[in-house]
Write a protein that holds these residues in place. Structure first.
Motif, PDB file in Angstrom:
ATOM      1  N   GLY A  91     -15.155  23.255  78.567  1.00 21.93           N
ATOM      2  CA  GLY A  91     -15.345  21.734  77.953  1.00 21.93           C
ATOM      3  C   GLY A  91     -16.502  21.018  78.922  1.00 21.93           C
ATOM      4  N   GLY A  94     -18.593  18.345  77.249  1.00 22.13           N
ATOM      5  CA  GLY A  94     -17.582  16.923  77.079  1.00 22.13           C
ATOM      6  C   GLY A  94     -17.751  16.027  78.295  1.00 22.13           C
ATOM      7  N   MET A 126     -23.631  20.825  71.594  1.00 23.13           N
ATOM      8  CA  MET A 126     -22.045  20.939  71.518  1.00 23.13           C
ATOM      9  C   MET A 126     -21.951  21.860  70.612  1.00 23.13           C
ATOM     10  SD  MET A 126     -20.725  17.164  72.925  1.00 23.13           S
ATOM     11  CE  MET A 126     -18.866  17.608  73.207  1.00 23.13           C
ATOM     12  N   TYR A 131     -18.354  23.808  70.116  1.00 18.85           N
ATOM     13  CA  TYR A 131     -17.407  22.721  70.095  1.00 18.85           C
ATOM     14  C   TYR A 131     -17.030  22.364  68.681  1.00 18.85           C
ATOM     15  CZ  TYR A 131     -18.104  22.240  75.017  1.00 18.85           C
ATOM     16  OH  TYR A 131     -18.067  22.512  76.534  1.00 18.85           O
ATOM     17  N   SER A 136     -16.123  16.404  69.162  1.00 21.88           N
ATOM     18  CA  SER A 136     -17.404  16.116  69.741  1.00 21.88           C
ATOM     19  C   SER A 136     -17.622  14.838  69.424  1.00 21.88           C
ATOM     20  CB  SER A 136     -18.335  17.208  69.550  1.00 21.88           C
ATOM     21  OG  SER A 136     -17.932  18.345  69.935  1.00 21.88           O
ATOM     22  N   ALA A 193      -9.414  20.183  75.797  1.00 22.44           N
ATOM     23  CA  ALA A 193     -10.385  21.284  75.933  1.00 22.44           C
ATOM     24  C   ALA A 193      -9.694  22.387  76.762  1.00 22.44           C
ATOM     25  CB  ALA A 193     -11.530  20.765  77.090  1.00 22.44           C
ATOM     26  N   MET A 196      -9.579  25.723  74.165  1.00 22.31           N
ATOM     27  CA  MET A 196     -10.701  25.652  73.536  1.00 22.31           C
ATOM     28  C   MET A 196     -11.595  26.997  73.836  1.00 22.31           C
ATOM     29  SD  MET A 196     -12.630  21.995  73.388  1.00 22.31           S
ATOM     30  CE  MET A 196     -11.741  20.513  72.380  1.00 22.31           C
ATOM     31  N   LEU A 198     -14.768  28.456  74.158  1.00 17.65           N
ATOM     32  CA  LEU A 198     -16.312  27.941  74.082  1.00 17.65           C
ATOM     33  C   LEU A 198     -17.205  28.599  74.897  1.00 17.65           C
ATOM     34  CD1 LEU A 198     -15.229  24.224  75.004  1.00 17.65           C
ATOM     35  CD2 LEU A 198     -15.711  24.825  72.744  1.00 17.65           C
TER      36      LEU A 198
END
Length: 426
Positions: A91, A94, A126, A131, A136, A193, A196, A198
């Protein structure tokens, strides 16, 4: 009856679609007619006197500093520093948004400017990394409201001028609460997060971190100059605005060289247009503020709230719930200009420090910037990112809840505001 006329005339003018500045003038005229003291010359004199304030001169200069920063590449380099420091963790983008928002907040003090810069620079990165667009956009909108909470916030200046309080004390008192709001947003993002999936960039090497810090050093020095100068009396808040604008111009033109001579006129015009809107609002607000005082509305509100004055926390909760409700329908600047002359006497009568109340009040109004349906930063983020408003609203709720929790802590523990202020002001 006077309070009813004040509310009906103001809300009625706004419901008709009248701009806030003119609605404030209509409200003042309605009060004058009610008290049988209508005089056009009084309206004109108060309009002129409303903008005739030495302290208000800080607002255009801080707005100019923020505009120069965005045009001159300082904002982009601050995001680069945050990316090098925390971009690699889960994350991470972020956290980059939060760190960059904190730094940008201490430079421009404008939520709309920070939201626009972050949306344009960070949101595409992002999305490319996987994301969720709504989360976001919600994070960027929430992070941008740190700007109005910490120096050099134009909204703290407006509150201080309207309430006749020390701008320097308000600036110093707002630093820790602003950082607590950032911490609350960080915790909310960490929770979101955790699970997530990612694409995370590789961790920056020590050389890359040093390169980013060196590239952004000139921008990172600016908050230190501001706090040092205000704490030790090197300059007043108004002079601080001049220093920040001059420093941003020098760095953008002669150090980073991203701002060209041909762009200066456009930067000045953009900052001047924004400042003119705010200053006309302030001038219009003084018309209604003068009539509010003459009509003794603050004392009437004091009497209405007297049953709650024995409990300061309960009074703060009731007043802030009122402000939260108003913040869903009204922008931050007019809310401060309208409610400050009414609520500050109530707080003083209840024995609540007006500096402390001012910080909580401004934070409350800043949260209103991400409160639908009016939320200014929501509209800015939606416009730049092209994410629909309903999706951004869903994405912003967890962060708004975290901000409200922090505000509740400030109400229960006022020393979180007062102790840092006393330390920083010496």
């Amino acid at each position: 009856m006077t309070v009813a006329i004040f509310l009906f005339s103001l809300c009625g003018a706004m419901a008709l679609g009248m701009p806030i500045a003119f609605a404030l003038i209509v409200c003042g005229v309605a009060l004058m007619l009610h008290m049988d003291m209508f005089e056009t010359q009084v309206v004109a004199q108060n309009l002129i006197h409303g903008a005739d304030s030495f302290q208000l001169m800080a607002i255009p200069f801080f707005m100019l500093a923020g505009t120069i920063m965005n045009a001159g590449g300082m904002s982009r380099r601050i995001i680069g520093v945050a990316m090098a420091l925390v971009g690699h963790i889960r994350g991470g983008l972020g956290y980059v948004a939060i760190v960059a928002s904190c730094i940008l907040a201490s430079l421009s003090g404008s939520a709309a400017a920070d939201a626009a810069a972050m949306s344009a620079l960070l949101f595409p990165m992002m999305i490319k990394s996987g994301y969720d667009p709504a989360k976001s956009a919600g994070l960027i909108a929430s992070g941008s409201i740190i700007g109005p909470m910490v120096p050099p916030s134009a909204n703290l200046i407006l509150f201080g001028v309207t309430a006749s309080l020390s701008i320097t004390k308000l600036f110093m008192a707002a630093i820790v609460p602003g950082l607590l709001i950032a911490l609350g947003i960080t915790v909310a993002w960490w929770w979101m997060a955790r699970d997530m999936e990612l694409e995370m960039p590789p961790k920056a090497s020590a050389a890359e971190v040093l390169r980013a810090l060196r590239d952004g050093a000139w921008a990172l020095v600016m908050p230190g100059i501001l706090v040092f100068g205000l704490k030790f009396g090197v300059f007043t808040p108004m002079e601080a605005g001049v220093v920040c604008a001059a420093y941003a111009l020098f760095v953008s033109m002669f150090v980073y060289r991203d701002l060209k001579v041909a762009q200066i006129y456009g930067v000045l015009a953009q900052a001047g247009q924004t400042a003119a809107i705010v200053m006309f609002l302030v001038a219009s607000a003084l018309v209604s503020a003068w009539l509010i005082t003459i009509a003794d509305i603050p004392q009437q509100v004091v009497e209405m709230l007297r049953p709650f004055m024995g409990n300061k926390i309960l009074l703060m909760v009731i007043v802030n719930l009122l402000v939260v409700a108003i913040g869903t329908a009204m922008d931050m600047t007019p809310t401060i200009l309208i409610l400050t002359p009414v609520l500050v006497p109530v707080m003083v009568s209840a024995g609540i420090d007006p500096i402390y109340f001012g910080v909580v009040f401004v934070i409350n109004n800043a949260i209103g910037l991400v409160t639908p349906p009016v939320g200014t930063t929501l509209n800015v983020v939606c416009g730049v990112t092209q994410v629909k408003m309903d999706r951004v609203i869903v994405g912003v709720w967890p962060f708004m809840l975290a901000q409200l929790v922090v505000m509740a802590l400030l109400i229960v523990f006022p020393d979180l505001v007062l102790v840092p202020m006393r330390f920083l002001t010496g």
